[in-house]
Design an enzyme around this catalytic site. Structure first.
Site, mmCIF file in Angstrom:
data_model
loop_
_atom_site.group_PDB
_atom_site.id
_atom_site.type_symbol
_atom_site.label_atom_id
_atom_site.label_comp_id
_atom_site.label_asym_id
_atom_site.label_seq_id
_atom_site.Cartn_x
_atom_site.Cartn_y
_atom_site.Cartn_z
ATOM 1 N N LYS A 125 0.814 -1.216 0.000
ATOM 2 C CA LYS A 125 0.000 0.000 0.000
ATOM 3 C C LYS A 125 0.846 1.265 0.000
ATOM 4 O O LYS A 125 0.321 2.361 -0.213
ATOM 5 C CB LYS A 125 -0.956 -0.018 1.196
ATOM 6 N N LYS A 160 -8.264 1.241 6.276
ATOM 7 C CA LYS A 160 -7.654 -0.084 6.403
ATOM 8 C C LYS A 160 -6.255 0.021 7.005
ATOM 9 O O LYS A 160 -5.604 1.070 6.929
ATOM 10 C CB LYS A 160 -7.592 -0.777 5.045
ATOM 11 N N ARG A 210 -7.262 -7.823 -10.693
ATOM 12 C CA ARG A 210 -5.894 -8.245 -10.402
ATOM 13 C C ARG A 210 -5.178 -8.448 -11.740
ATOM 14 O O ARG A 210 -5.562 -9.306 -12.531
ATOM 15 C CB ARG A 210 -5.892 -9.535 -9.578
ATOM 16 N N ARG A 224 -12.225 -9.484 -9.678
ATOM 17 C CA ARG A 224 -12.737 -10.060 -8.427
ATOM 18 C C ARG A 224 -13.925 -9.221 -7.980
ATOM 19 O O ARG A 224 -13.765 -8.057 -7.605
ATOM 20 C CB ARG A 224 -11.631 -10.077 -7.371
ATOM 21 N N ARG A 232 -15.467 -5.492 0.264
ATOM 22 C CA ARG A 232 -14.157 -6.055 -0.079
ATOM 23 C C ARG A 232 -14.315 -7.099 -1.179
ATOM 24 O O ARG A 232 -15.256 -7.880 -1.179
ATOM 25 C CB ARG A 232 -13.522 -6.696 1.155
ATOM 26 N N ASP A 272 -3.542 -4.240 -8.163
ATOM 27 C CA ASP A 272 -4.993 -4.154 -7.982
ATOM 28 C C ASP A 272 -5.493 -2.841 -8.561
ATOM 29 O O ASP A 272 -4.987 -1.766 -8.208
ATOM 30 C CB ASP A 272 -5.358 -4.242 -6.502
ATOM 31 N N GLU A 280 -3.095 -1.031 -5.120
ATOM 32 C CA GLU A 280 -2.006 -1.765 -4.472
ATOM 33 C C GLU A 280 -1.075 -2.355 -5.522
ATOM 34 O O GLU A 280 -1.497 -2.699 -6.630
ATOM 35 C CB GLU A 280 -2.539 -2.903 -3.582
#
Length: 315
Positions: A125, A160, A210, A224, A232, A272, A280
């Site tokens: 991150k 987060k 991804r 995803r 999430r 991501d 990320e």
């Protein structure tokens, strides 16, 4: 030439053979006739300027409940091997960081994938903050006043832990959420580490992509999609993998970050992307290889070993 390979990983008995990328990397290594060794991070040993591991020869097979065989443990000098795959899952804590320091002693004579110094300097991150025009509005801090101001500005945010993984501890905080103060108290009591806050991206309802890169170049993408009622998209928490194709924006992001990934020895990376934003850069133990191949995409394991063979000078 047959490579001698060690995989530093969580114990093989714990992996999901239908979803784990390390499993297919090991299977492909065996298919190529490589000598494959298994050890876990606590079995890594530094003594008298040698980096050793109490490792076991490993055989893998796609049989649920019977997917591995480990031979007798031996003390292996990792400098005598060709490749070490750094594949244990986060959290990115001091234990993880220590293994990167130790593996630096053998790299690059023994090729460590990914480069241990680069991994240490690139928490998922945080590393993304080094690139322009890719991130959503983001705040990283332990200052609660700054976190409240960020929420006041963006209203709907994601909160987060900075060094978490798998979707653990990720909260969506809406404008009318009365639990915000309690969440800040909870995080501050658990750790002194800063938090990361980002503007909530509604595009996540269509999925969190991804993208897998090998040596800085994209080889494929999966999407995803979060479960109903879930913010999430991680597959650990019920996210569903679906087929996807790379968009122009996806390729643009890869072109921005790819050259630096390759230069730093980040051979196997998963990023991501939500909508138009990179959230990320996963360099520790990226996943998605099995799902990508299942949807008719690239064979990531084969592509990775092809690249490793090229680096090692195997024709």
């Amino acid at each position: 030439m047959k490579l001698k390979v060690a995989i530093q990983m969580d114990h093989v008995s714990t992996i999901d053979i239908d979803g784990d990328s390390t499993f297919v990397l090991g299977l492909e290594a065996e298919r190529r006739g490589y000598e494959v060794w298994h050890y876990t991070p606590p079995e890594l040993i530094f003594r008298d300027r040698k980096v050793m591991a109490r490792a076991q020869p490993m055989k893998l097979r796609r049989e649920k409940g019977n997917h591995f065989t480990l031979g007798a443990a031996q003390m292996v000098d990792l400098a005598t091997l060709d490749v070490v795959l750094l594949r244990q899952d986060p959290p990115f804590d001091m234990s993880y960081i220590t293994t990167t320091h130790l593996l630096e002693h053998i790299h690059p004579k023994t090729l460590v994938v990914n480069d241990p110094a680069a991994v240490r300097n690139a928490p998922e991150k945080l590393y993304v903050t080094h690139f322009d025009n890719v991130m959503p509005p983001t705040l990283i801090t332990a200052d609660q006043r700054a976190l409240r101001e960020f929420r006041d500005e963006h209203k709907d945010i994601i909160l987060k832990p900075l060094y978490g993984n798998g979707g653990a501890g990720v909260f969506r905080v809406r404008p009318d959420d009365e639990n915000f103060a309690s969440l800040l108290e909870m995080f501050s009591q658990r750790s002194r580490e800063p938090l990361i806050a980002q503007r909530y991206l509604p595009e996540v309802r269509q999925g969190d992509k991804r993208i897998i890169l090998i040596d800085g170049k994209p080889v494929g993408v999966i999407n995803r999609v979060p479960a109903e009622g879930e913010a999430r998209s991680n597959m650990h928490v019920g996210g569903k993998a679906v087929k996807e194709t790379l968009t122009r924006r996806d390729r643009e992001i890869c072109e921005i970050i790819g050259p630096e990934l390759a230069q730093l020895g980040m051979i196997f990376v998963g990023i991501d992307v939500i909508g138009d934003y990179l959230t990320e850069i996963n360099v520790t133990s990226p996943t998605g290889a099995q799902q990508l191949k299942r949807f008719g995409g690239a064979d990531t394991a084969a592509a990775l070993w092809d690249r490793i063979e090229a680096i090692r000078g195997i024709v």
